[in-house]
Enzyme design. Structure first.
Site, PDB file in Angstrom:
ATOM      1  CB  SER A  35     -18.418   3.525 -16.780  1.00 49.23           C
ATOM      2  OG  SER A  35     -18.624   4.021 -15.478  1.00 49.23           O
ATOM      3  CB  SER A  73     -21.615   5.701 -15.592  1.00 51.70           C
ATOM      4  OG  SER A  73     -20.584   5.802 -16.564  1.00 51.70           O
ATOM      5  CE  LYS A  93     -21.529   7.058 -19.947  1.00 49.11           C
ATOM      6  NZ  LYS A  93     -20.378   6.475 -19.242  1.00 49.11           N
TER       7      LYS A  93
END
Lengths: 484, 477
Positions: free
Chosen positions: A175, A151, A76
């Site tokens: 997330s 997210s 990420k």
């Protein structure tokens, strides 16, 4: 190759069926071909990946390979990666190349994993649909007109579309779990303090936690094994031994006590989602588990509490992005105030600004007691609910998200509805508990996630419960059309 | 109208740790700009603070020294504001729960009495960097070397009623932190910074007047001057029918004046909240116990001990315990067997004078404690007279060797052989019959003349006591 699990890939490489370089090339090729329609990656690092794969192949040849050696992953873009752009999904850091590796990145490198690149995400991890990214929304591989969740939407989409064997994610209010649910993969948010936060760009420091996003619980166990453990660079990281997660995967579920919070099966929950969750719970009963209804009476306080605590912390955490030392700086500032105002006005997107404003307000003199302090108190109540629950049950189960993936643009103008997407995941962050989302029966071709919440540091139990379910079902093996 | 001055001080003492309070970067002073700031000091994305326990130990020492309540649990908070020399956009400090709670310290007033000044609290925090507004052609330079240097902010009660008391308190705290070895005390380099809150009120009124806060005071002399200027300014204002405005004022040493920096209205809302990156600081009873046991002797304790153990006057004891180095020097001299009272005199008068004249620090003294001790012993055993001892001292200072070798080389050994002294006295009496007659007629003060003559004959080497005694006997004869 891309449909194999981490364990299968590792075994195949050690058996000489293919090399890590071949495997890495295969994923690089898939990224080249398929990422365009998903926008799952912000930065691809094929050269670095191949160099790491070569090193992995040498380790495999010399018999020094571990379970992650040569396994291609994506990180990420919230994790600092030395020498590689680390944008956090924001214009603010579009030009930022980190001078150091996050602890998670370092540990995965040490474990021999190969990094294919950096996954797209909501800006500064603020969002539930990946639509707040400066780099544009990620599309859900199951339906490109829908969001992947957020997210960690880029990580979830990349794993679901088999652009990488696994990914890292972070979870502040859901997330990891919510995008895992919406993309049909396995996502584990560990106990707060289980994984170091050093080098992970902070959103809300008391809630942020990194974890694996994988195709199965078995893979998640291998990833977590490498990621978890004490780090002296993070004062909030727990100095606790890391158990052998893989060894616990096949433990019997006979007598496992599952709590179903009645507050999680109420209004707002899609009836098809309810049916999928109930079907999954029936399977657990067949596996010997005992199911009881429980109550988490303060569940209703979770979202409002979260939207005070998280913005308050983020308003402070994001102050360092001021155009002075790194990142975006506005053109020709007139003076210092102009530099601050325009740098931050131009560098941050709307959702980030909204949360900075909320948080600044909540911490302001005269409002602190009514908001921040009150939220700390309700946070305690929420934790106490779980504490009581875990006196009688081993794990808690329920839906990860109230609906399957929704359409791109559907909620983007309605922040409160968007925030409610995390209604089932937020409480565990507030309490610091671990939670996992695994795919169960899909609804109209869209994945549905079952959330399993455990007591502190009981990741092994969660992975065990998830793995036993996945041993009986194949929802986690489904590949979205066009990505097989 | 008679005005009463009310002063309270906030002192920032830079703690003498080797590395910063939340990072491993060095705290050494004077390095090239921005060479001692690591990514944690620079507030890079993703970095986290880790508390330097040495800073905590130093805060504990201070707390114990001022008899404070030590918090078993204290909390770091973020003080949020934007400034280019504050990389994170917040300063990590302690707000609601400081590590050192209420305490006190007593100061010495001129008339010899003492006054107890309350200490409200002392808390740990990180220093900011420096903004440099000159030499950058319309731009500002930022040096972040100082960023993250540990500070102990010591807040007093508004207990001081005069500028003299305020200076005495500041000096006392300065002496203490240097004694404890927790701060180098260098005010020029900013290791010890004083902010003063001052207000006036009509004598007899209980309510405090509106205060101003003075910043940028980097010596005790400037502190006195800044407070004097501000006191007069406030009195002029009040007597002219005006009002004091609550504000922060900067002291300009070049112009010897204070000027407004920011008013209360412009004050920041710092939005303090507990720093989620740091755990609360828990001080166990064992740790506190260890800290208590490791405490050095404090200035006041040392002073009392000097009075009782060495039977020094309170003035001498006070002077000798001004600094730990001076007190240690004194004790090293005494340890050689020298008389304490004599040592006190020599250290505070001769040695201090010579050092002062040469512009040297005690640590640079050419005369070592052992050498001074040797000299004092030769005075005590009458080998040399007190007068000649000064010559010997000078020779030791100039590197001519120890007392004994100097005395030997210069032939300064005192004449204590009474036969020899008697012989010289007889000669002097014989050579001055007129004076002898006058003395015997009652002109007592001529004794000095005879002593002088004897000393002249012996180049000052005759033992003065013996000379007196024998002279008197013979003259009265």
């Amino acid at each position: 190759m891309h449909s194999k699990s981490i364990a299968e890939l590792g075994a195949a490489m050690r058996a000489g069926e293919f090399t890590s370089v071949e495997l890495t090339r295969h994923f690089i090729d898939r990224i080249d071909r398929l990422n365009g329609e998903l926008n799952a990656l912000i930065t691809a690092t094929p050269e670095q990946a191949l160099a790491e794969a070569e090193a992995a192949d040498r380790a495999i040849q010399s018999g020094k390979a571990g379970p992650l050696t040569g396994i291609p992953l994506v990180q990420k873009d919230i994790f600092c990666t030395r020498g590689v752009k680390t944008s956090c999904g924001s214009r603010m850091l579009d030009n930022f190349v980190s001078p150091y590796d996050a602890t998670v990145v370092e540990r995965l490198k040490q474990a021999g994993a190969v990094s294919l690149g950096k996954a797209n995400m909501d800006e500064f991890a603020m969002g539930s649909s990946n639509e707040t990214s400066y780099y544009g929304p990620v599309r859900n591989p199951w339906d490109r007109g829908r969001v992947p969740g957020g997210s960690s939407g880029g990580s979830a989409a990349a794993v679901a579309a088999r652009l990488a064997a696994a990914a890292t994610g972070t979870d502040t209010g859901g997330s990891i779990r919510q995008p895992a649910a919406l993309c049909g993969i396995t996502g584990l948010k560990p106990t707060y303090g289980r994984v170091s936060r050093y080098g992970m760009i902070a959103f809300a420091s008391s809630l942020d936690q990194a974890g694996p996003m994988t195709r199965s619980a078995e893979d998640a166990a291998l990833m977590l094994q490498a990621m978890a453990g004490f780090d002296p660079k993070d004062s909030t990281c727990a100095d606790q031994a890391v158990p052998d997660y893989s060894a616990m995967l096949n433990d019997s579920l006979q007598g496992l006590k599952i709590g179903l919070p009645r507050e999680y099966f109420y209004e707002g929950l899609d009836s098809d989602v309810t049916a999928s969750i109930e079907e999954a719970i029936d399977l657990y009963k067949q596996l010997g588990a005992e199911v009881v209804e429980i109550s988490l009476p303060n569940s209703g306080l979770a979202v409002p509490t979260y939207y005070v605590v998280a913005p308050a912390e983020c308003s402070s955490n994001l102050s360092r992005f001021d155009g002075v030392r790194f990142g975006y700086r506005c053109d020709d500032p007139k003076d210092l105030e102009d530099l601050y105002k325009r740098t931050r006005g131009e560098g941050f997107g709307a959702e980030v600004k909204r949360r900075i404003l909320i948080g600044t307000y909540a911490l302001s003199a005269g409002y602190y007691d009514a908001y921040y302090l009150k939220a700390q108190k309700t946070r305690h109540l929420i934790s106490d609910d779980f504490k009581h629950a875990f006196e009688t049950v081993d794990v808690i189960m329920g839906p990860t998200a109230p609906t399957p993936a929704f359409a791109l643009g559907e909620k983007v103008d309605d922040p409160v509805t968007m925030y409610l997407n995390d209604i089932y995941t937020i409480a565990t962050n507030l309490a610091g508990l671990p939670g996992i989302s695994i795919p169960v029966r899909a609804v109209d071709g869209l994945p549905v996630g079952l959330q399993i919440i455990g007591n502190y540091f009981n990741e092994g139990k969660l992975l065990n419960a998830a793995h036993r379910y996945q041993s009986e079902t194949d929802w986690h093996r489904q590949i979205p059309e066009g990505f097989a | 109208m008679q005005w009463e001055t009310v002063i309270g001080l906030e002192i920032h003492a830079q703690l003498a740790t080797r590395s910063k309070i939340f990072s491993g970067a060095s705290t050494a002073y004077g390095a090239d700009a921005n060479t001692q700031a690591c990514i944690i000091d620079l507030g890079f994305p993703g970095v986290l603070p880790v508390l330097n326990e040495a800073a905590v130990d130093m805060a504990l020492k201070f707390g114990i020294a001022v008899n404070s309540e030590i918090a078993s649990r204290s909390v770091f908070a973020r003080k949020n504001y934007f400034y280019p020399d504050l990389p994170k956009g917040y300063q990590i400090s302690q707000f609601e729960l400081p590590i050192v709670g209420k305490g006190s310290i007593s100061i010495d007033l001129e008339e010899g009495s003492q006054k107890v000044i309350g200490i409200t609290r002392a808390h740990l925090e990180e220093d900011a960097g420096k903004s440099l507004h000159e030499d950058f052609h319309g731009m500002s330079g930022i040096d972040l070397n100082r960023t993250g240097t540990p500070l102990l902010e010591i807040v007093s009660e508004p207990d001081m009623r005069s500028i003299k008391e305020a200076v005495a308190y500041a000096r006392k705290i300065h002496q203490l932190v240097v004694y404890l070895g927790i701060c180098d005390g260098n005010m020029q380099e900013g290791s010890f910074r004083v902010d003063a809150n001052i207000s006036i009120r009509p004598l007899g009124q209980e309510a405090f007047g509106t205060r101003t806060e003075l910043k940028n005071i980097n010596s005790f002399r400037f502190m006195e001057r800044a407070l004097n200027y501000e006191l007069e300014r406030q009195i002029d204002l009040m007597e002219g029918g005006g009002e004091v405005v609550q504000e922060t004022r900067l002291y300009d040493a070049d112009r010897d004046e204070t000027r407004s920096m920011r008013s209360k209205e412009e004050a920041n809302d710092y939005r303090y909240f507990p720093d989620p990156d740091l755990l609360p600081v828990e001080i166990s009873e064992e740790r506190l116990q260890r800290a208590r046991q490791a405490m050095p002797e404090l200035p006041d304790q040392k002073r009392q001990r000097f009075e009782t153990e060495y039977r020094l006057s309170s003035a001498d004891a006070l002077t000798l315990t001004q600094s730990r180095a001076l007190a240690d020097y004194f004790e090293l001299v005494v340890a050689t067997g020298a008389d304490a009272k004599m040592t006190a005199n020599w250290v505070t008068v001769e040695l201090a004078g010579a050092l002062n004249k040469a512009g040297l620090d005690l640590s640079q003294s050419p005369v070592r404690p052992k050498q001074l001790g040797g000299l004092l012993q030769r005075i005590a055993d009458n080998t040399i007279s007190g007068k000649l001892a000064k010559q010997v001292f000078e020779a030791i200072w100039n590197g001519e060797g120890d007392a004994d070798s100097v005395i030997e080389a210069k032939g300064l050994k005192q004449i204590t052989d009474s036969g020899e002294i008697e012989k010289i006295i007889d000669e002097v009496i014989a050579a001055n019959p007129k004076q002898v007659e006058q003395f015997r007629a009652g002109k007592d003060k001529l004794l000095g003349f005879f002593v002088g003559q004897v000393m002249k004959q012996t180049q000052g080497k005759a033992n003065p006591g013996q000379v007196n005694e024998i002279l008197l006997a013979k003259l009265k004869g």
